[in-house]
Design an enzyme around this catalytic site. Structure first.
Site, short mmCIF file in Angstrom:
data_model
loop_
_atom_site.label_atom_id
_atom_site.label_comp_id
_atom_site.label_asym_id
_atom_site.label_seq_id
_atom_site.Cartn_x
_atom_site.Cartn_y
_atom_site.Cartn_z
N LYS A 10 0.83 -1.20 0.00
CA LYS A 10 0.00 0.00 0.00
C LYS A 10 0.88 1.27 0.00
O LYS A 10 2.11 1.19 0.22
CB LYS A 10 -0.91 -0.02 1.22
CG LYS A 10 -1.92 -1.19 1.20
CD LYS A 10 -2.91 -1.05 2.35
CE LYS A 10 -3.89 -2.21 2.36
NZ LYS A 10 -4.97 -2.02 3.36
N PHE A 58 -15.95 2.57 7.00
CA PHE A 58 -14.60 3.03 6.68
C PHE A 58 -14.30 3.02 5.17
O PHE A 58 -13.18 3.27 4.76
CB PHE A 58 -13.55 2.17 7.41
CG PHE A 58 -13.64 0.68 7.15
CD1 PHE A 58 -13.08 0.10 6.02
CD2 PHE A 58 -14.29 -0.15 8.06
CE1 PHE A 58 -13.16 -1.26 5.79
CE2 PHE A 58 -14.38 -1.52 7.84
CZ PHE A 58 -13.81 -2.08 6.70
N ARG A 86 -1.79 -14.89 3.70
CA ARG A 86 -2.60 -14.23 4.74
C ARG A 86 -1.94 -14.40 6.12
O ARG A 86 -1.93 -13.49 6.93
CB ARG A 86 -4.02 -14.79 4.75
CG ARG A 86 -4.80 -14.48 3.50
CD ARG A 86 -5.27 -13.04 3.44
NE ARG A 86 -6.25 -12.75 4.45
CZ ARG A 86 -6.88 -11.60 4.56
NH1 ARG A 86 -6.61 -10.60 3.72
NH2 ARG A 86 -7.76 -11.39 5.51
N THR A 92 -5.53 -7.62 10.31
CA THR A 92 -5.83 -6.34 9.64
C THR A 92 -5.38 -5.15 10.48
O THR A 92 -4.79 -4.20 9.96
CB THR A 92 -7.34 -6.24 9.37
OG1 THR A 92 -7.72 -7.36 8.57
CG2 THR A 92 -7.69 -4.95 8.66
N ARG A 103 2.78 -7.13 9.15
CA ARG A 103 2.16 -6.03 9.91
C ARG A 103 2.65 -6.02 11.36
O ARG A 103 2.84 -4.96 11.95
CB ARG A 103 0.64 -6.15 9.86
CG ARG A 103 0.06 -5.85 8.47
CD ARG A 103 -1.38 -6.29 8.38
NE ARG A 103 -2.03 -5.94 7.12
CZ ARG A 103 -3.13 -6.53 6.69
NH1 ARG A 103 -3.71 -7.50 7.39
NH2 ARG A 103 -3.69 -6.15 5.55
N ASN A 113 -1.98 -0.16 6.84
CA ASN A 113 -1.49 -1.46 7.36
C ASN A 113 -0.56 -2.16 6.36
O ASN A 113 -0.49 -3.39 6.31
CB ASN A 113 -2.67 -2.34 7.79
CG ASN A 113 -3.59 -2.69 6.65
OD1 ASN A 113 -3.40 -2.21 5.52
ND2 ASN A 113 -4.58 -3.51 6.91
N GLU A 127 -9.74 -9.47 -7.87
CA GLU A 127 -8.74 -8.42 -7.65
C GLU A 127 -7.70 -8.37 -8.77
O GLU A 127 -7.30 -7.29 -9.20
CB GLU A 127 -8.07 -8.64 -6.30
CG GLU A 127 -9.03 -8.39 -5.14
CD GLU A 127 -8.49 -8.83 -3.78
OE1 GLU A 127 -9.25 -8.75 -2.80
OE2 GLU A 127 -7.31 -9.24 -3.70
P1 CMP Z 1 -7.16 -4.77 3.64
O1 CMP Z 1 -6.59 -6.10 3.95
O2 CMP Z 1 -6.62 -4.03 2.47
O3 CMP Z 1 -8.76 -4.92 3.46
C1 CMP Z 1 -9.66 -3.87 3.70
C2 CMP Z 1 -9.03 -2.70 4.37
O4 CMP Z 1 -9.89 -1.77 5.01
C3 CMP Z 1 -8.13 -3.18 5.48
O5 CMP Z 1 -7.01 -3.84 4.94
C4 CMP Z 1 -7.83 -1.87 6.20
O6 CMP Z 1 -6.67 -1.23 5.70
C5 CMP Z 1 -9.04 -0.99 5.85
N1 CMP Z 1 -9.75 -0.51 7.03
C6 CMP Z 1 -9.88 0.78 7.37
N2 CMP Z 1 -10.57 0.90 8.52
C7 CMP Z 1 -10.89 -0.34 8.91
C8 CMP Z 1 -11.59 -0.87 10.05
N3 CMP Z 1 -12.13 -0.09 10.98
N4 CMP Z 1 -11.70 -2.21 10.15
C9 CMP Z 1 -11.15 -3.02 9.19
N5 CMP Z 1 -10.49 -2.55 8.10
C10 CMP Z 1 -10.35 -1.24 7.97
#
Ligand code: CMP
Length: 133
Positions: A10, A58, A86, A92, A103, A113, A127
């Site tokens: 990212k 979000f 994963r 996350t 992470r 993240n 994707e």
């Molecule tokens: P990713 O694995 O890219 O998938 C969805 C993304 O939403 C996640 O990582 C986070 O970067 C983003 N995100 C932002 N806010 C939230 C939240 N409150 N809970 C979960 N994901 C979030």
């Protein structure tokens, strides 16, 4: 079982110059890099890529962050690629991610993240079609 998955470093990962370290972790684990692309998401691409989250509170922040700078996308291939990737990226919420994960070792944020990875074969197919079309 040999399979493919997709990960995206990212904008925060690119800004922090973590691209090499992240790719290196997957290479060292034994995965082959099949495709690699550096680009900036348009709003339209981001909304399509993350459409599964479109009803989440979000979503706006998510699209805004992923379009905020360059990213690096990779398709990698190897044994059990989706599940293993994963596990390697961690939870996350980076501040909850286990040490030893990407992470958990080099992040603290949620939007920021560092890395995204497909969570299923269906997600991967959707994707990869957005990112490598
Ligand atoms: P990713 O694995 O890219 O998938 C969805 C993304 O939403 C996640 O990582 C986070 O970067 C983003 N995100 C932002 N806010 C939230 C939240 N409150 N809970 C979960 N994901 C979030």
């Amino acid at each position: 079982m040999t399979e493919q998955t997709l990960f995206i470093v990212k904008p925060d990962g690119v800004d922090r110059k973590l691209v090499g370290e992240i790719i290196s972790r997957f290479e060292k684990r034994g995965f082959n890099i099949v495709k690699l692309r550096m680009f900036t998401f348009t709003k339209q691409m981001a909304e399509e890529f993350y459409s599964v989250h479109s009803s989440k509170p979000f979503f706006g922040e998510l699209v805004s962050f992923i379009t905020s700078g360059q990213v690096v996308a990779a398709v990698i291939e190897g044994n059990n690629a989706i599940t293993t990737t994963r596990l390697m990226i961690g939870s996350t919420k980076s501040f909850e991610a286990a040490p030893g994960t990407i992470r958990g070792d080099i992040g603290l944020g949620i939007s920021d993240n560092i890395i995204h990875a497909s969570d299923s074969k269906e997600s991967f197919e959707k994707e990869v079609a957005v990112v490598f079309k």
